[in-house]
Design an enzyme around this catalytic site. Structure first.
Site, PDB file in Angstrom:
ATOM      1  N   ILE A  14      53.620 -20.743 -17.458  1.00  0.00           N
ATOM      2  CA  ILE A  14      54.899 -20.857 -18.179  1.00  0.00           C
ATOM      3  C   ILE A  14      55.961 -20.017 -17.465  1.00  0.00           C
ATOM      4  O   ILE A  14      57.124 -20.420 -17.348  1.00  0.00           O
ATOM      5  CB  ILE A  14      54.733 -20.428 -19.654  1.00  0.00           C
ATOM      6  N   LEU A  35      48.878 -11.234 -10.157  1.00  0.00           N
ATOM      7  CA  LEU A  35      48.199 -12.452  -9.674  1.00  0.00           C
ATOM      8  C   LEU A  35      46.750 -12.540 -10.150  1.00  0.00           C
ATOM      9  O   LEU A  35      45.927 -13.174  -9.499  1.00  0.00           O
ATOM     10  CB  LEU A  35      48.291 -12.558  -8.136  1.00  0.00           C
ATOM     11  N   ASN A  37      45.702 -14.152 -12.673  1.00  0.00           N
ATOM     12  CA  ASN A  37      45.379 -15.507 -13.138  1.00  0.00           C
ATOM     13  C   ASN A  37      46.394 -16.514 -12.607  1.00  0.00           C
ATOM     14  O   ASN A  37      46.740 -17.476 -13.289  1.00  0.00           O
ATOM     15  CB  ASN A  37      45.368 -15.538 -14.675  1.00  0.00           C
ATOM     16  N   SER A 127      52.368 -16.823 -29.953  1.00  0.00           N
ATOM     17  CA  SER A 127      51.577 -18.053 -30.032  1.00  0.00           C
ATOM     18  C   SER A 127      51.455 -18.500 -31.485  1.00  0.00           C
ATOM     19  O   SER A 127      51.460 -17.670 -32.404  1.00  0.00           O
ATOM     20  CB  SER A 127      50.182 -17.748 -29.473  1.00  0.00           C
ATOM     21  N   TYR A 152      41.936 -12.552 -28.869  1.00  0.00           N
ATOM     22  CA  TYR A 152      43.191 -12.969 -28.229  1.00  0.00           C
ATOM     23  C   TYR A 152      44.287 -13.126 -29.290  1.00  0.00           C
ATOM     24  O   TYR A 152      45.393 -12.600 -29.154  1.00  0.00           O
ATOM     25  CB  TYR A 152      42.999 -14.285 -27.459  1.00  0.00           C
ATOM     26  N   LYS A 156      48.047 -11.023 -30.084  1.00  0.00           N
ATOM     27  CA  LYS A 156      49.405 -11.567 -30.263  1.00  0.00           C
ATOM     28  C   LYS A 156      50.006 -11.047 -31.571  1.00  0.00           C
ATOM     29  O   LYS A 156      51.184 -10.715 -31.635  1.00  0.00           O
ATOM     30  CB  LYS A 156      49.378 -13.101 -30.264  1.00  0.00           C
ATOM     31  N   ARG A 291      34.103 -26.952 -32.336  1.00  0.00           N
ATOM     32  CA  ARG A 291      34.151 -25.711 -31.561  1.00  0.00           C
ATOM     33  C   ARG A 291      34.472 -24.573 -32.531  1.00  0.00           C
ATOM     34  O   ARG A 291      35.411 -24.693 -33.331  1.00  0.00           O
ATOM     35  CB  ARG A 291      35.254 -25.837 -30.504  1.00  0.00           C
TER      36      ARG A 291
HETATM   37  P1  NAD Z   1      49.107 -17.534 -17.160  1.00  0.00           P
HETATM   38  O1  NAD Z   1      47.785 -16.868 -17.114  1.00  0.00           O
HETATM   39  O2  NAD Z   1      49.348 -18.702 -16.284  1.00  0.00           O
HETATM   40  O3  NAD Z   1      50.269 -16.471 -16.903  1.00  0.00           O
HETATM   41  C1  NAD Z   1      50.131 -15.113 -17.218  1.00  0.00           C
HETATM   42  C2  NAD Z   1      50.484 -14.337 -15.972  1.00  0.00           C
HETATM   43  O4  NAD Z   1      50.378 -12.940 -16.227  1.00  0.00           O
HETATM   44  C3  NAD Z   1      49.534 -14.630 -14.805  1.00  0.00           C
HETATM   45  O5  NAD Z   1      50.303 -14.924 -13.658  1.00  0.00           O
HETATM   46  C4  NAD Z   1      48.747 -13.325 -14.601  1.00  0.00           C
HETATM   47  O6  NAD Z   1      48.415 -13.118 -13.258  1.00  0.00           O
HETATM   48  C5  NAD Z   1      49.737 -12.304 -15.133  1.00  0.00           C
HETATM   49  N1  NAD Z   1      49.165 -11.072 -15.655  1.00  0.00           N
HETATM   50  C6  NAD Z   1      48.192 -10.922 -16.584  1.00  0.00           C
HETATM   51  N2  NAD Z   1      47.987  -9.607 -16.822  1.00  0.00           N
HETATM   52  C7  NAD Z   1      48.857  -8.925 -16.045  1.00  0.00           C
HETATM   53  C8  NAD Z   1      49.136  -7.560 -15.845  1.00  0.00           C
HETATM   54  N3  NAD Z   1      48.462  -6.595 -16.487  1.00  0.00           N
HETATM   55  N4  NAD Z   1      50.090  -7.210 -14.948  1.00  0.00           N
HETATM   56  C9  NAD Z   1      50.774  -8.154 -14.270  1.00  0.00           C
HETATM   57  N5  NAD Z   1      50.560  -9.462 -14.424  1.00  0.00           N
HETATM   58  C10 NAD Z   1      49.611  -9.845 -15.301  1.00  0.00           C
HETATM   59  O7  NAD Z   1      49.383 -17.922 -18.677  1.00  0.00           O
HETATM   60  P2  NAD Z   1      50.537 -18.801 -19.320  1.00  0.00           P
HETATM   61  O8  NAD Z   1      49.913 -20.016 -19.865  1.00  0.00           O
HETATM   62  O9  NAD Z   1      51.675 -18.898 -18.390  1.00  0.00           O
HETATM   63  O10 NAD Z   1      50.908 -17.884 -20.549  1.00  0.00           O
HETATM   64  C11 NAD Z   1      51.990 -16.976 -20.497  1.00  0.00           C
HETATM   65  C12 NAD Z   1      52.058 -16.234 -21.808  1.00  0.00           C
HETATM   66  O11 NAD Z   1      52.175 -17.171 -22.883  1.00  0.00           O
HETATM   67  C13 NAD Z   1      50.816 -15.394 -22.127  1.00  0.00           C
HETATM   68  O12 NAD Z   1      51.257 -14.221 -22.782  1.00  0.00           O
HETATM   69  C14 NAD Z   1      50.032 -16.265 -23.078  1.00  0.00           C
HETATM   70  O13 NAD Z   1      49.232 -15.501 -23.937  1.00  0.00           O
HETATM   71  C15 NAD Z   1      51.167 -16.932 -23.861  1.00  0.00           C
HETATM   72  N6  NAD Z   1      50.786 -18.219 -24.442  1.00  0.00           N
HETATM   73  C16 NAD Z   1      50.244 -19.197 -23.657  1.00  0.00           C
HETATM   74  C17 NAD Z   1      49.877 -20.416 -24.239  1.00  0.00           C
HETATM   75  C18 NAD Z   1      49.232 -21.492 -23.422  1.00  0.00           C
HETATM   76  O14 NAD Z   1      48.568 -22.352 -24.014  1.00  0.00           O
HETATM   77  N7  NAD Z   1      49.399 -21.512 -22.107  1.00  0.00           N
HETATM   78  C19 NAD Z   1      50.093 -20.619 -25.614  1.00  0.00           C
HETATM   79  C20 NAD Z   1      50.652 -19.604 -26.376  1.00  0.00           C
HETATM   80  C21 NAD Z   1      51.002 -18.399 -25.778  1.00  0.00           C
HETATM   81  C1  WQD Z   2      43.313 -28.515 -28.370  1.00  0.00           C
HETATM   82  C2  WQD Z   2      42.401 -29.432 -29.178  1.00  0.00           C
HETATM   83  C3  WQD Z   2      40.121 -28.679 -29.393  1.00  0.00           C
HETATM   84  C4  WQD Z   2      38.896 -29.154 -25.256  1.00  0.00           C
HETATM   85  C5  WQD Z   2      44.550 -22.644 -27.668  1.00  0.00           C
HETATM   86  C6  WQD Z   2      44.729 -21.263 -28.223  1.00  0.00           C
HETATM   87  C7  WQD Z   2      46.143 -21.050 -28.665  1.00  0.00           C
HETATM   88  C8  WQD Z   2      47.112 -21.401 -27.553  1.00  0.00           C
HETATM   89  C9  WQD Z   2      46.852 -22.744 -26.988  1.00  0.00           C
HETATM   90  C10 WQD Z   2      47.514 -19.404 -26.272  1.00  0.00           C
HETATM   91  C11 WQD Z   2      41.466 -28.660 -30.114  1.00  0.00           C
HETATM   92  C12 WQD Z   2      40.193 -29.980 -28.642  1.00  0.00           C
HETATM   93  C13 WQD Z   2      39.663 -29.148 -26.416  1.00  0.00           C
HETATM   94  C14 WQD Z   2      37.837 -30.086 -25.135  1.00  0.00           C
HETATM   95  C15 WQD Z   2      38.358 -30.928 -27.309  1.00  0.00           C
HETATM   96  N1  WQD Z   2      46.983 -20.520 -26.439  1.00  0.00           N
HETATM   97  N2  WQD Z   2      39.376 -30.010 -27.420  1.00  0.00           N
HETATM   98  N3  WQD Z   2      37.609 -30.933 -26.174  1.00  0.00           N
HETATM   99  O1  WQD Z   2      42.644 -24.526 -29.315  1.00  0.00           O
HETATM  100  O2  WQD Z   2      44.828 -25.617 -29.992  1.00  0.00           O
HETATM  101  O3  WQD Z   2      44.869 -23.558 -28.705  1.00  0.00           O
HETATM  102  O4  WQD Z   2      45.474 -22.852 -26.608  1.00  0.00           O
HETATM  103  O5  WQD Z   2      48.115 -18.733 -27.037  1.00  0.00           O
HETATM  104  O6  WQD Z   2      46.257 -19.726 -29.023  1.00  0.00           O
HETATM  105  O7  WQD Z   2      43.854 -21.085 -29.319  1.00  0.00           O
HETATM  106  O8  WQD Z   2      44.158 -25.622 -27.601  1.00  0.00           O
HETATM  107  O9  WQD Z   2      43.860 -27.110 -25.691  1.00  0.00           O
HETATM  108  O10 WQD Z   2      41.967 -25.562 -26.340  1.00  0.00           O
HETATM  109  O11 WQD Z   2      42.504 -27.496 -27.798  1.00  0.00           O
HETATM  110  O12 WQD Z   2      38.091 -31.691 -28.216  1.00  0.00           O
HETATM  111  O13 WQD Z   2      37.105 -30.121 -24.130  1.00  0.00           O
HETATM  112  O14 WQD Z   2      41.537 -30.126 -28.260  1.00  0.00           O
HETATM  113  O15 WQD Z   2      39.035 -28.672 -30.273  1.00  0.00           O
HETATM  114  O16 WQD Z   2      41.372 -29.383 -31.278  1.00  0.00           O
HETATM  115  P1  WQD Z   2      44.031 -24.862 -28.991  1.00  0.00           P
HETATM  116  P2  WQD Z   2      43.097 -26.435 -26.759  1.00  0.00           P
END
Ligand code: NAD
Ligand code: WQD
Length: 333
Positions: A14, A35, A37, A127, A152, A156, A291
């Site tokens: 993101i 870096l 992740n 989130s 996790y 948040k 799950r």
């Molecule tokens: P991502 O893992 O791609 O990005 C997170 C970045 O933070 C990575 O580049 C990682 O290398 C870096 N990082 C982690 N710990 C660090 C540290 N201690 N110091 C410096 N860098 C560090 O994840 P994303 O999907 O881009 O998510 C970004 C944010 O959004 C996160 O806080 C995540 O929890 C939140 N979020 C993500 C989702 C999702 O589904 N992707 C949903 C809700 C919230």
């Molecule tokens: C979506 C739906 C699964 C994989 C998670 C975190 C949430 C946020 C987003 C960071 C669910 C189903 C999935 C598979 C499946 N992240 N599924 N087979 O669980 O809504 O949210 O990611 O903040 O906090 O909890 O996302 O993409 O894992 O799942 O059936 O192999 O797909 O059961 O219903 P989720 P997801």
């Protein structure tokens, strides 16, 4: 003069999309990422898209000394967007301490440094997981925090509370399910090894990396029995960060949270079906057990961000699935 925005975790999924939107809106992003992740390729990709050099510091946000040096060097930070965190729900259950120390530790250090360097504005990556299983749908921001389904999720909730208690102006953005990639396919989700999220898993089946996938349960109280989520295109999500930055820089005493979702629930089967249609591919899938920790259905009421920031989603779900697949193909080249 361009305003400086410190973007922690800016090399991530993101974060890298947000760099592009910040730059396109006239801001100067300064990136900190260890870096852990992600890949430097996302920074290079963002530079290619914006045709500009992006300031990048390979640093760990939990390293106080190094972060302090950065704040001393970059004297005029106008706002911080804090993406840096670990995000695997599954891993957080196995290694909760890793999640508490990184996700909460990095924020504590950031707040401390923001206070001592007089940086007053933060946008925090939260989130929809903070709601647990909400009582009413679509869920709005007045809903209370629910029981955290994982360490996790707990991080948040704790981070939002920490920010709330601080003196800093803050906006917590509660993302629903981000999907898709930038149309250039130059940036995307570089998460290591094993994805846990639905669309990346579908992409792995499409690419042949996995033979098949499981649908986690079809006995939920939903129209087709599979779980319902609110999938939001990552480009729409990134644009909301720019609007949040505009808002926080133009107002004083902001302490708020916004849902960031499309406001529409889609089932797992609907997602697979759309992916097959959009990309003209067959995704081999089988029904499996539920799950642990999955919420039956959740989707957002996004009225608050519509009204207060003027943000509306504009990207289609189909384009999210198309760009997710394009990214997967290029990533594996
Ligand atoms: P991502 O893992 O791609 O990005 C997170 C970045 O933070 C990575 O580049 C990682 O290398 C870096 N990082 C982690 N710990 C660090 C540290 N201690 N110091 C410096 N860098 C560090 O994840 P994303 O999907 O881009 O998510 C970004 C944010 O959004 C996160 O806080 C995540 O929890 C939140 N979020 C993500 C989702 C999702 O589904 N992707 C949903 C809700 C919230
Ligand atoms: C979506 C739906 C699964 C994989 C998670 C975190 C949430 C946020 C987003 C960071 C669910 C189903 C999935 C598979 C499946 N992240 N599924 N087979 O669980 O809504 O949210 O990611 O903040 O906090 O909890 O996302 O993409 O894992 O799942 O059936 O192999 O797909 O059961 O219903 P989720 P997801």
């Amino acid at each position: 003069m361009k305003k400086n925005i410190l973007v922690t975790g800016g090399a991530g999924y993101i974060g890298s999309h947000t760099l592009v939107e910040l730059y396109n809106s006239g801001y100067k992003p300064i990136v900190v990422d260890n870096l852990s992740n992600s890949s430097l390729n996302n920074i290079k990709g963002a530079e290619q898209i914006t045709k500009s050099k992006i300031d990048f510091y390979k640093l760990d946000c939990t390293d106080f000394e190094q972060m302090n040096k950065l704040f001393e060097e970059q004297k005029n930070i106008d706002a911080v967007i804090h993406f840096a965190a670990f995000k695997s729900v599954e891993e957080s259950v196995i290694q909760p301490d890793k999640y508490f120390s990184n996700n909460i530790g990095s924020l504590e250090i950031l707040i401390n440094l923001m206070n001592s360097h007089n940086v007053n504005n933060i946008i925090f990556s939260s989130s929809c997981t903070v709601y647990g299983s909400p009582e009413f749908l679509p869920v709005n921001e007045l809903a209370p925090f629910g029981k955290a389904e994982s360490p996790y999720g707990e991080t948040k909730q704790l981070c939002e509370k920490l920010i709330q208690k601080s003196e800093i102006n803050s906006i917590s953005l509660r993302y629903f399910n981000p999907v898709g990639s930038h149309p250039s396919s130059l940036i995307g989700d570089c998460s290591a090894d094993k994805p846990n999220n639905l669309v990346p898993i579908i992409c792995e089946v499409a690419s042949g990396k996995r033979k098949s996938m499981q649908i986690f349960g079809n006995d939920y109280n939903t129209p087709d029995g599979t779980c319902v989520r609110d999938y939001i295109h990552v480009v729409d999500l990134a644009k909301a960060h720019v609007m949040a930055v505009n808002h926080i820089l133009n107002n004083t005493k902001i302490k708020t949270a916004y849902n960031l979702g499309v406001g529409k629930g889609l089932s797992v089967l609907e997602v697979i079906d759309s992916f097959q249609k959009v990309n003209n591919l067959k995704i081999s899938h089988a029904l499996g057990p539920r799950r642990a920790g999955d919420v039956e259905k959740i989707y957002s009421d996004n009225t608050k961000i519509n009204i207060e920031l003027g943000w509306f989603p504009v990207m289609s779900f189909e384009s999210a699935l198309e760009t997710a697949w394009n990214w997967e193909k290029l990533k594996n080249l």
